[in-house]
Scaffold this motif. Sequence first.
Motif, PDB file in Angstrom:
ATOM      1  N   GLY A  92       0.810  -1.201   0.000  1.00 45.36           N
ATOM      2  CA  GLY A  92       0.000   0.000   0.000  1.00 45.36           C
ATOM      3  C   GLY A  92       0.839   1.244   0.000  1.00 45.36           C
ATOM      4  N   THR A  93       0.189   2.380  -0.309  1.00 46.80           N
ATOM      5  CA  THR A  93       0.869   3.657  -0.307  1.00 46.80           C
ATOM      6  C   THR A  93       0.073   4.642   0.518  1.00 46.80           C
ATOM      7  OG1 THR A  93      -0.263   4.278  -2.337  1.00 46.80           O
ATOM      8  CG2 THR A  93       1.909   3.278  -2.563  1.00 46.80           C
ATOM      9  N   SER A  94       0.718   5.709   0.892  1.00 42.50           N
ATOM     10  CA  SER A  94       0.080   6.698   1.747  1.00 42.50           C
ATOM     11  C   SER A  94      -0.205   7.962   0.962  1.00 42.50           C
ATOM     12  CB  SER A  94       0.989   7.015   2.937  1.00 42.50           C
ATOM     13  OG  SER A  94       0.435   8.035   3.730  1.00 42.50           O
ATOM     14  N   GLY A  95      -1.490   8.374   0.935  1.00 44.40           N
ATOM     15  CA  GLY A  95      -1.853   9.640   0.333  1.00 44.40           C
ATOM     16  C   GLY A  95      -1.623   9.703  -1.156  1.00 44.40           C
ATOM     17  N   GLY A  96      -1.454   8.595  -1.853  1.00 44.42           N
ATOM     18  CA  GLY A  96      -1.265   8.605  -3.286  1.00 44.42           C
ATOM     19  C   GLY A  96       0.095   9.112  -3.714  1.00 44.42           C
ATOM     20  N   SER A  97       1.009   9.303  -2.794  1.00 43.61           N
ATOM     21  CA  SER A  97       2.315   9.856  -3.128  1.00 43.61           C
ATOM     22  C   SER A  97       3.282   8.804  -3.625  1.00 43.61           C
ATOM     23  CB  SER A  97       2.908  10.544  -1.883  1.00 43.61           C
ATOM     24  OG  SER A  97       3.147   9.583  -0.869  1.00 43.61           O
ATOM     25  N   GLY A  98       2.944   7.521  -3.449  1.00 40.00           N
ATOM     26  CA  GLY A  98       3.843   6.462  -3.877  1.00 40.00           C
ATOM     27  C   GLY A  98       4.819   6.039  -2.794  1.00 40.00           C
ATOM     28  N   ALA A  99       4.811   6.748  -1.649  1.00 40.23           N
ATOM     29  CA  ALA A  99       5.722   6.388  -0.563  1.00 40.23           C
ATOM     30  C   ALA A  99       5.217   5.135   0.132  1.00 40.23           C
ATOM     31  CB  ALA A  99       5.824   7.538   0.432  1.00 40.23           C
ATOM     32  N   SER A 100       6.107   4.286   0.567  1.00 42.63           N
ATOM     33  CA  SER A 100       5.719   3.055   1.227  1.00 42.63           C
ATOM     34  C   SER A 100       5.155   3.352   2.609  1.00 42.63           C
ATOM     35  CB  SER A 100       6.929   2.121   1.347  1.00 42.63           C
ATOM     36  OG  SER A 100       7.393   1.744   0.079  1.00 42.63           O
ATOM     37  N   VAL A 101       4.099   2.611   2.949  1.00 43.60           N
ATOM     38  CA  VAL A 101       3.473   2.771   4.250  1.00 43.60           C
ATOM     39  C   VAL A 101       4.164   1.855   5.256  1.00 43.60           C
ATOM     40  CG1 VAL A 101       1.372   2.347   5.570  1.00 43.60           C
ATOM     41  CG2 VAL A 101       1.242   3.460   3.343  1.00 43.60           C
ATOM     42  N   VAL A 102       4.479   2.388   6.423  1.00 42.20           N
ATOM     43  CA  VAL A 102       4.994   1.592   7.537  1.00 42.20           C
ATOM     44  C   VAL A 102       3.848   1.406   8.508  1.00 42.20           C
ATOM     45  CG1 VAL A 102       6.622   1.492   9.438  1.00 42.20           C
ATOM     46  CG2 VAL A 102       7.327   2.464   7.241  1.00 42.20           C
ATOM     47  N   LEU A 103       3.530   0.157   8.825  1.00 43.72           N
ATOM     48  CA  LEU A 103       2.438  -0.128   9.740  1.00 43.72           C
ATOM     49  C   LEU A 103       2.947  -0.248  11.168  1.00 43.72           C
ATOM     50  CD1 LEU A 103       0.551  -2.822   7.627  1.00 43.72           C
ATOM     51  CD2 LEU A 103      -0.068  -0.421   7.919  1.00 43.72           C
ATOM     52  N   CYS A 104       2.171   0.271  12.091  1.00 47.78           N
ATOM     53  CA  CYS A 104       2.484   0.086  13.508  1.00 47.78           C
ATOM     54  C   CYS A 104       2.109  -1.340  13.901  1.00 47.78           C
ATOM     55  CB  CYS A 104       1.681   1.060  14.364  1.00 47.78           C
ATOM     56  SG  CYS A 104       1.880   2.812  13.964  1.00 47.78           S
ATOM     57  N   ASN A 129       4.902   4.594  19.289  1.00 48.89           N
ATOM     58  CA  ASN A 129       5.840   4.326  18.181  1.00 48.89           C
ATOM     59  C   ASN A 129       7.271   4.429  18.694  1.00 48.89           C
ATOM     60  OD1 ASN A 129       7.343   4.165  15.847  1.00 48.89           O
ATOM     61  ND2 ASN A 129       6.315   5.846  14.782  1.00 48.89           N
ATOM     62  N   THR A 130       7.964   3.308  18.738  1.00 48.97           N
ATOM     63  CA  THR A 130       9.360   3.291  19.183  1.00 48.97           C
ATOM     64  C   THR A 130      10.326   3.117  18.010  1.00 48.97           C
ATOM     65  OG1 THR A 130       9.204   0.901  19.566  1.00 48.97           O
ATOM     66  CG2 THR A 130       8.772   2.354  21.443  1.00 48.97           C
ATOM     67  N   GLY A 131       9.809   3.134  16.791  1.00 53.01           N
ATOM     68  CA  GLY A 131      10.657   2.996  15.610  1.00 53.01           C
ATOM     69  C   GLY A 131      11.202   4.327  15.144  1.00 53.01           C
ATOM     70  N   GLY A 132      11.920   4.287  14.023  1.00 50.84           N
ATOM     71  CA  GLY A 132      12.519   5.507  13.489  1.00 50.84           C
ATOM     72  C   GLY A 132      11.711   6.148  12.382  1.00 50.84           C
ATOM     73  N   LYS A 133      10.562   5.556  12.026  1.00 57.43           N
ATOM     74  CA  LYS A 133       9.720   6.084  10.953  1.00 57.43           C
ATOM     75  C   LYS A 133       8.289   6.244  11.434  1.00 57.43           C
ATOM     76  CE  LYS A 133      12.352   3.833   7.243  1.00 57.43           C
ATOM     77  NZ  LYS A 133      12.273   2.897   6.087  1.00 57.43           N
ATOM     78  N   THR A 134       7.573   7.155  10.806  1.00 58.69           N
ATOM     79  CA  THR A 134       6.153   7.303  11.088  1.00 58.69           C
ATOM     80  C   THR A 134       5.419   6.029  10.689  1.00 58.69           C
ATOM     81  OG1 THR A 134       6.211   9.702  10.761  1.00 58.69           O
ATOM     82  CG2 THR A 134       4.075   8.619  10.520  1.00 58.69           C
ATOM     83  N   CYS A 135       4.520   5.582  11.543  1.00 58.92           N
ATOM     84  CA  CYS A 135       3.753   4.367  11.234  1.00 58.92           C
ATOM     85  C   CYS A 135       2.260   4.657  11.341  1.00 58.92           C
ATOM     86  CB  CYS A 135       4.157   3.210  12.144  1.00 58.92           C
ATOM     87  SG  CYS A 135       3.770   3.430  13.903  1.00 58.92           S
ATOM     88  N   GLU A 136       1.459   3.780  10.772  1.00 57.16           N
ATOM     89  CA  GLU A 136       0.014   3.970  10.743  1.00 57.16           C
ATOM     90  C   GLU A 136      -0.705   2.827  11.444  1.00 57.16           C
ATOM     91  OE1 GLU A 136      -1.331   4.627   6.776  1.00 57.16           O
ATOM     92  OE2 GLU A 136      -0.357   6.589   6.607  1.00 57.16           O
ATOM     93  N   LEU A 137      -1.879   3.168  11.994  1.00 51.02           N
ATOM     94  CA  LEU A 137      -2.734   2.203  12.696  1.00 51.02           C
ATOM     95  C   LEU A 137      -4.084   2.116  11.977  1.00 51.02           C
ATOM     96  CD1 LEU A 137      -2.080   3.188  16.432  1.00 51.02           C
ATOM     97  CD2 LEU A 137      -1.587   0.952  15.398  1.00 51.02           C
ATOM     98  N   PRO A 138      -4.210   1.250  10.989  1.00 52.74           N
ATOM     99  CA  PRO A 138      -5.503   1.135  10.296  1.00 52.74           C
ATOM    100  C   PRO A 138      -6.553   0.415  11.148  1.00 52.74           C
ATOM    101  CG  PRO A 138      -3.670   0.270   8.965  1.00 52.74           C
ATOM    102  CD  PRO A 138      -3.178   0.426  10.364  1.00 52.74           C
ATOM    103  N   TYR A 139      -7.819   0.827  10.982  1.00 51.62           N
ATOM    104  CA  TYR A 139      -8.959   0.138  11.577  1.00 51.62           C
ATOM    105  C   TYR A 139      -8.914   0.106  13.108  1.00 51.62           C
ATOM    106  CZ  TYR A 139      -9.079  -1.102   6.678  1.00 51.62           C
ATOM    107  OH  TYR A 139      -9.067  -1.038   5.312  1.00 51.62           O
ATOM    108  N   TYR A 140      -8.958  -1.078  13.711  1.00 47.09           N
ATOM    109  CA  TYR A 140      -9.066  -1.208  15.170  1.00 47.09           C
ATOM    110  C   TYR A 140      -8.250  -2.409  15.640  1.00 47.09           C
ATOM    111  CZ  TYR A 140     -12.592  -4.512  13.472  1.00 47.09           C
ATOM    112  OH  TYR A 140     -13.240  -5.520  12.799  1.00 47.09           O
TER     113      TYR A 140
END
Length: 241
Positions: A92-104, A129-140
Motif C-alpha cells: 500500500g501507499t500513503s496519500g497517493g504519493s507512492g511512498a511506502s506505508v509503515v504499519l504500527c 511508536n518506538t521505531g525511526g519512521k512514522t507508522c500507521e494504525l488502520p482500523y481497530y
Amino acid sequence: MRHIRLLAATGTAVAALALTACGGNGTGTEDEGAGLPTTPTASAEQAASKTPQAGTGGRTANGTPVTRTHAPDPRPSASPATRGSQGGTRAGTSGGSGASVVLCNGANTTVTAQPVARPLNHMLITVKNTGGKTCELPYYPVLRFDQMQWVPQADRDTQPQAVVSLAPGESGYAGVLLSAADGSGTGGMTARKLTVGFQGLTPNSSGGPSATPSLPAKGVYYDSSLKVTYWQQEMDDALNW
C-alpha cells in the motif's frame, strides 16, 4: 615476263589480306575483345572491400575510416511505471504519493493495557511508536483474551475521519468496553492474558507481529458485551464513547 606479272599479282593479294586482318586502318592488330571498355571493371569482391560496412569498425581497404552504426533495438523500452512494477512495491501507499506505508505493530511499538476508573468497566490500550519512521494504525485492534474463540467487534461510531498516524515517539489509543455496567452481559470470565493484533491496509488482513501487554495481577473481567473502538489519535476520543 608473264611469270613476273603472276608473282606481282600474288604479292598484291597477300598485302590485301594483311590489311583486312588489321582492320583495314593500318593501326595494328586489335585484341579479340574489340568493342569492350578499355578500362577493366572492378570485381564484386573488390567493390565490397571498398564499401564501408555497418557495424564492422576499423577502416576500408583504401584507408577511409568506417563509421560504426547499430540497428535499432526491437524491444520496447520500459516505462517508469513498468520499471516500478518490476523493481517491486509495497502492498500500500500513503496519500497517493507512492511512498511506502509503515504499519504500527508489535515490532516497532510498545503496547500497554490499563483498566480505567472512568468510564466504568473500560480499559485503555496505548500504542507508542518506538521505531525511526512514522507508522500507521488502520482500523481497530484485534483483541484476544486468553484462549477466546471469538473476536470483539468495533463500535462503528468511533471510526475516525483519517487513519491514525504516529511519528516516532507519539502514541495512539483504543478504548475497550469490558462488560455491561447493568449486568446484561453473559458468559463473564476473568482473563490473565491479552494479545493485541494489528490489521493491515485491508480489513482483517495482518499488519505484522502482535503484542502481548501485561494485565493486572488480578486479571481483567469481561463478558459478551466486550467491544473496542477504532484506533484514535487522542486519548479522550478512545475513552469518551
